[in-house]
Design a protein around this motif. Structure first.
Motif, PDB file in Angstrom:
ATOM      1  N   GLN A  75       0.836  -1.200   0.000  1.00 60.35           N
ATOM      2  CA  GLN A  75       0.000   0.000   0.000  1.00 60.35           C
ATOM      3  C   GLN A  75       0.871   1.250   0.000  1.00 60.35           C
ATOM      4  O   GLN A  75       1.893   1.306   0.672  1.00 60.35           O
ATOM      5  N   ILE A  76       0.415   2.249  -0.751  1.00 64.03           N
ATOM      6  CA  ILE A  76       1.080   3.553  -0.738  1.00 64.03           C
ATOM      7  C   ILE A  76       0.028   4.624  -0.473  1.00 64.03           C
ATOM      8  O   ILE A  76      -1.085   4.554  -0.995  1.00 64.03           O
ATOM      9  N   THR A  77       0.382   5.603   0.372  1.00 62.66           N
ATOM     10  CA  THR A  77      -0.558   6.652   0.759  1.00 62.66           C
ATOM     11  C   THR A  77       0.070   8.015   0.508  1.00 62.66           C
ATOM     12  O   THR A  77       1.224   8.259   0.870  1.00 62.66           O
ATOM     13  N   PHE A  78      -0.710   8.910  -0.120  1.00 69.07           N
ATOM     14  CA  PHE A  78      -0.280  10.278  -0.391  1.00 69.07           C
ATOM     15  C   PHE A  78      -1.202  11.244   0.346  1.00 69.07           C
ATOM     16  O   PHE A  78      -2.423  11.080   0.343  1.00 69.07           O
ATOM     17  N   SER A  79      -0.633  12.292   0.943  1.00 67.30           N
ATOM     18  CA  SER A  79      -1.446  13.293   1.638  1.00 67.30           C
ATOM     19  C   SER A  79      -1.969  14.371   0.691  1.00 67.30           C
ATOM     20  O   SER A  79      -2.809  15.177   1.079  1.00 67.30           O
ATOM     21  N   ASP A  80      -1.472  14.375  -0.539  1.00 67.81           N
ATOM     22  CA  ASP A  80      -1.911  15.340  -1.547  1.00 67.81           C
ATOM     23  C   ASP A  80      -2.118  14.622  -2.874  1.00 67.81           C
ATOM     24  O   ASP A  80      -1.673  13.483  -3.055  1.00 67.81           O
ATOM     25  N   VAL A  82      -1.026  13.722  -6.444  1.00 70.00           N
ATOM     26  CA  VAL A  82       0.337  13.588  -6.975  1.00 70.00           C
ATOM     27  C   VAL A  82       0.278  13.137  -8.429  1.00 70.00           C
ATOM     28  O   VAL A  82      -0.794  12.807  -8.955  1.00 70.00           O
ATOM     29  N   LYS A  83       1.441  13.088  -9.037  1.00 66.57           N
ATOM     30  CA  LYS A  83       1.544  12.630 -10.422  1.00 66.57           C
ATOM     31  C   LYS A  83       2.672  11.610 -10.523  1.00 66.57           C
ATOM     32  O   LYS A  83       3.769  11.828  -9.995  1.00 66.57           O
ATOM     33  N   ILE A  84       2.388  10.484 -11.184  1.00 64.50           N
ATOM     34  CA  ILE A  84       3.410   9.473 -11.463  1.00 64.50           C
ATOM     35  C   ILE A  84       3.332   9.167 -12.948  1.00 64.50           C
ATOM     36  O   ILE A  84       2.330   8.626 -13.429  1.00 64.50           O
ATOM     37  N   ASP A  86       2.328   9.768 -16.453  1.00 64.17           N
ATOM     38  CA  ASP A  86       1.177  10.534 -16.928  1.00 64.17           C
ATOM     39  C   ASP A  86      -0.037  10.341 -16.033  1.00 64.17           C
ATOM     40  O   ASP A  86      -1.115  10.889 -16.302  1.00 64.17           O
ATOM     41  N   ALA A  87       0.109   9.548 -14.982  1.00 62.64           N
ATOM     42  CA  ALA A  87      -1.021   9.233 -14.099  1.00 62.64           C
ATOM     43  C   ALA A  87      -1.145  10.287 -13.008  1.00 62.64           C
ATOM     44  O   ALA A  87      -0.184  10.560 -12.290  1.00 62.64           O
ATOM     45  N   GLU A  88      -2.317  10.886 -12.899  1.00 65.18           N
ATOM     46  CA  GLU A  88      -2.601  11.839 -11.830  1.00 65.18           C
ATOM     47  C   GLU A  88      -3.444  11.133 -10.778  1.00 65.18           C
ATOM     48  O   GLU A  88      -4.551  10.679 -11.060  1.00 65.18           O
ATOM     49  N   LEU A  89      -2.910  11.019  -9.571  1.00 63.59           N
ATOM     50  CA  LEU A  89      -3.551  10.271  -8.494  1.00 63.59           C
ATOM     51  C   LEU A  89      -4.051  11.223  -7.421  1.00 63.59           C
ATOM     52  O   LEU A  89      -3.321  12.096  -6.960  1.00 63.59           O
ATOM     53  N   LYS A  90      -5.305  11.053  -7.015  1.00 62.65           N
ATOM     54  CA  LYS A  90      -5.861  11.834  -5.924  1.00 62.65           C
ATOM     55  C   LYS A  90      -5.236  11.381  -4.612  1.00 62.65           C
ATOM     56  O   LYS A  90      -4.801  10.236  -4.470  1.00 62.65           O
ATOM     57  N   LYS A  91      -5.212  12.278  -3.635  1.00 60.38           N
ATOM     58  CA  LYS A  91      -4.674  11.900  -2.333  1.00 60.38           C
ATOM     59  C   LYS A  91      -5.471  10.730  -1.775  1.00 60.38           C
ATOM     60  O   LYS A  91      -6.669  10.605  -1.996  1.00 60.38           O
ATOM     61  N   GLY A  92      -4.779   9.840  -1.042  1.00 56.74           N
ATOM     62  CA  GLY A  92      -5.423   8.654  -0.499  1.00 56.74           C
ATOM     63  C   GLY A  92      -4.481   7.469  -0.545  1.00 56.74           C
ATOM     64  O   GLY A  92      -3.263   7.614  -0.739  1.00 56.74           O
ATOM     65  N   THR A  93      -5.050   6.279  -0.375  1.00 55.44           N
ATOM     66  CA  THR A  93      -4.263   5.048  -0.297  1.00 55.44           C
ATOM     67  C   THR A  93      -4.558   4.159  -1.496  1.00 55.44           C
ATOM     68  O   THR A  93      -5.717   3.987  -1.882  1.00 55.44           O
ATOM     69  N   VAL A 174       5.132  15.926  -6.783  1.00 58.64           N
ATOM     70  CA  VAL A 174       4.243  16.422  -5.722  1.00 58.64           C
ATOM     71  C   VAL A 174       4.010  17.932  -5.899  1.00 58.64           C
ATOM     72  O   VAL A 174       4.828  18.625  -6.500  1.00 58.64           O
ATOM     73  N   PRO A 175       2.878  18.453  -5.369  1.00 56.23           N
ATOM     74  CA  PRO A 175       2.500  19.858  -5.632  1.00 56.23           C
ATOM     75  C   PRO A 175       3.124  20.856  -4.664  1.00 56.23           C
ATOM     76  O   PRO A 175       2.428  21.680  -4.056  1.00 56.23           O
ATOM     77  N   THR A 176       4.434  20.821  -4.504  1.00 59.68           N
ATOM     78  CA  THR A 176       5.093  21.675  -3.511  1.00 59.68           C
ATOM     79  C   THR A 176       4.902  23.157  -3.813  1.00 59.68           C
ATOM     80  O   THR A 176       4.571  23.946  -2.911  1.00 59.68           O
ATOM     81  N   LYS A 177       5.092  23.552  -5.056  1.00 58.32           N
ATOM     82  CA  LYS A 177       4.975  24.974  -5.416  1.00 58.32           C
ATOM     83  C   LYS A 177       3.575  25.484  -5.099  1.00 58.32           C
ATOM     84  O   LYS A 177       3.408  26.551  -4.493  1.00 58.32           O
ATOM     85  N   LYS A 178       2.563  24.725  -5.497  1.00 58.26           N
ATOM     86  CA  LYS A 178       1.162  25.125  -5.268  1.00 58.26           C
ATOM     87  C   LYS A 178       0.878  25.257  -3.773  1.00 58.26           C
ATOM     88  O   LYS A 178       0.261  26.228  -3.328  1.00 58.26           O
ATOM     89  N   LYS A 179       1.316  24.261  -2.981  1.00 53.63           N
ATOM     90  CA  LYS A 179       1.059  24.289  -1.538  1.00 53.63           C
ATOM     91  C   LYS A 179       1.818  25.426  -0.856  1.00 53.63           C
ATOM     92  O   LYS A 179       1.276  26.109   0.023  1.00 53.63           O
ATOM     93  N   ALA A 180       3.069  25.629  -1.256  1.00 48.94           N
ATOM     94  CA  ALA A 180       3.877  26.677  -0.631  1.00 48.94           C
ATOM     95  C   ALA A 180       3.300  28.054  -0.940  1.00 48.94           C
ATOM     96  O   ALA A 180       3.211  28.919  -0.057  1.00 48.94           O
TER      97      ALA A 180
END
Length: 279
Positions: A75-80, A82-84, A86-93, A174-180
């Motif tokens: 399992q992998i979990t993202f708090s935001d 993300v993009k891997i 060309d795949a754009e994944l919503k935050k979650g597990t 990861v969306p660092t620029k957007k979050k910052a």
């Protein structure tokens, strides 16, 4: 005597139930927690070892769906979001499934992460994203299956899968620029209505009523529809001796609470208005 025998028997049975043999797992559980930029990433998986076996193309067949580890699916979990690739994944597990091949691997992010191993029935609608990766031969054997993160930048990292003499790596963005930027803009805009509300409640509780009044008035100005803000406003004004102001604020809170159908605040305001002799 019979009672003693029954008591001893019950105690022995209880001990037998509680006693559990613990031995090392052949594929021990591992959890990685890593911050990439401003995004929390965690990976949970079990780690089988080679133990003299040939792995890819043998223990793990080519071109067949693999749980990417052992036991429960990885399992992998993202708090935001993300993009891997060309795949754009919503935050979650997500579960990570792979299809290892001689020339390429398919890495699949599956929204149902509750399986033990691979799903009994594959559902394409649960594929949140996938990426195709070229495997790399490495000059030594990695005895124990390993997933790691490497090559960190402000906005990305690589997820590496290693076992036997094979490595597969793919980029995580990861969306660092957007979050910052959002964080900077929020800070520059000053405290929110809720910040002022929390400050007002604190100052009221420590009996610093002048400061409490200053903050609650800013909170009410920022969010006039919040009946609980007006409720605190009335209580603070009452503490400062402004009974007329307290009654006015309580009536506003009462009206909004009635519209919101919040019976608790309706009662609280009616009780206070009666206490303060409102007409």
């Amino acid at each position: 005597m019979k009672k003693i025998i029954l008591f001893v028997s019950a105690a022995l049975i209880s001990l037998g139930i509680e006693a559990q043999v613990k031995t090392p797992q052949p594929s021990p559980f591992s959890k990685i927690e890593q911050v990439v930029g401003l995004t929390d990433v965690s990976i949970e998986y079990s780690r089988p070892s080679m133990k003299g076996r040939a792995i890819f193309g043998n223990l793990v067949p080519f071109d067949k769906l693999w749980r990417t580890g052992a036991n429960k699916n990885t399992q992998i979990t993202f708090s935001d979001d993300v993009k891997i690739g060309d795949a754009e994944l919503k935050k979650g597990t997500y579960a990570i499934f792979t299809k290892p091949g001689k020339e390429s691997w398919e890495v699949i992010f599956y929204s149902d992460a509750s399986n033990w191993g691979t799903p009994r029935e594959w559902d394409d609608s649960k594929v949140a994203g996938k990426v195709t990766v070229k495997p790399t031969k490495i000059p030594m054997n990695v005895e124990t299956f390993t997933i790691m993160l490497s090559d960190f930048t402000m906005n990305s990292a690589h997820i590496n899968i290693l076992w036997e003499n094979t490595e597969v790596a793919f980029k995580l963005e990861v969306p660092t620029k957007k979050k910052a930027m959002a964080s900077i803009e929020k800070a520059m805009a000053g405290p929110s209505a809720n910040d002022h509300y929390q400050a007002a409640v604190f100052y009221k509780d420590v009996e610093e009523y002048a400061k409490a009044k200053e903050h609650i008035e800013k909170a009410v100005a920022g969010r006039a529809d919040a009946f609980w803000y007006h409720r605190q406003h009335s209580l603070i004004l009452a503490k400062t001796g402004d009974k007329d102001g307290a009654i006015k604020a309580a009536k506003t809170s009462l009206k909004l609470a009635e519209e919101a159908k919040n019976a608790d605040y309706v009662k609280l305001n009616k009780d206070s208005l009666a206490e303060w002799g409102a007409k």
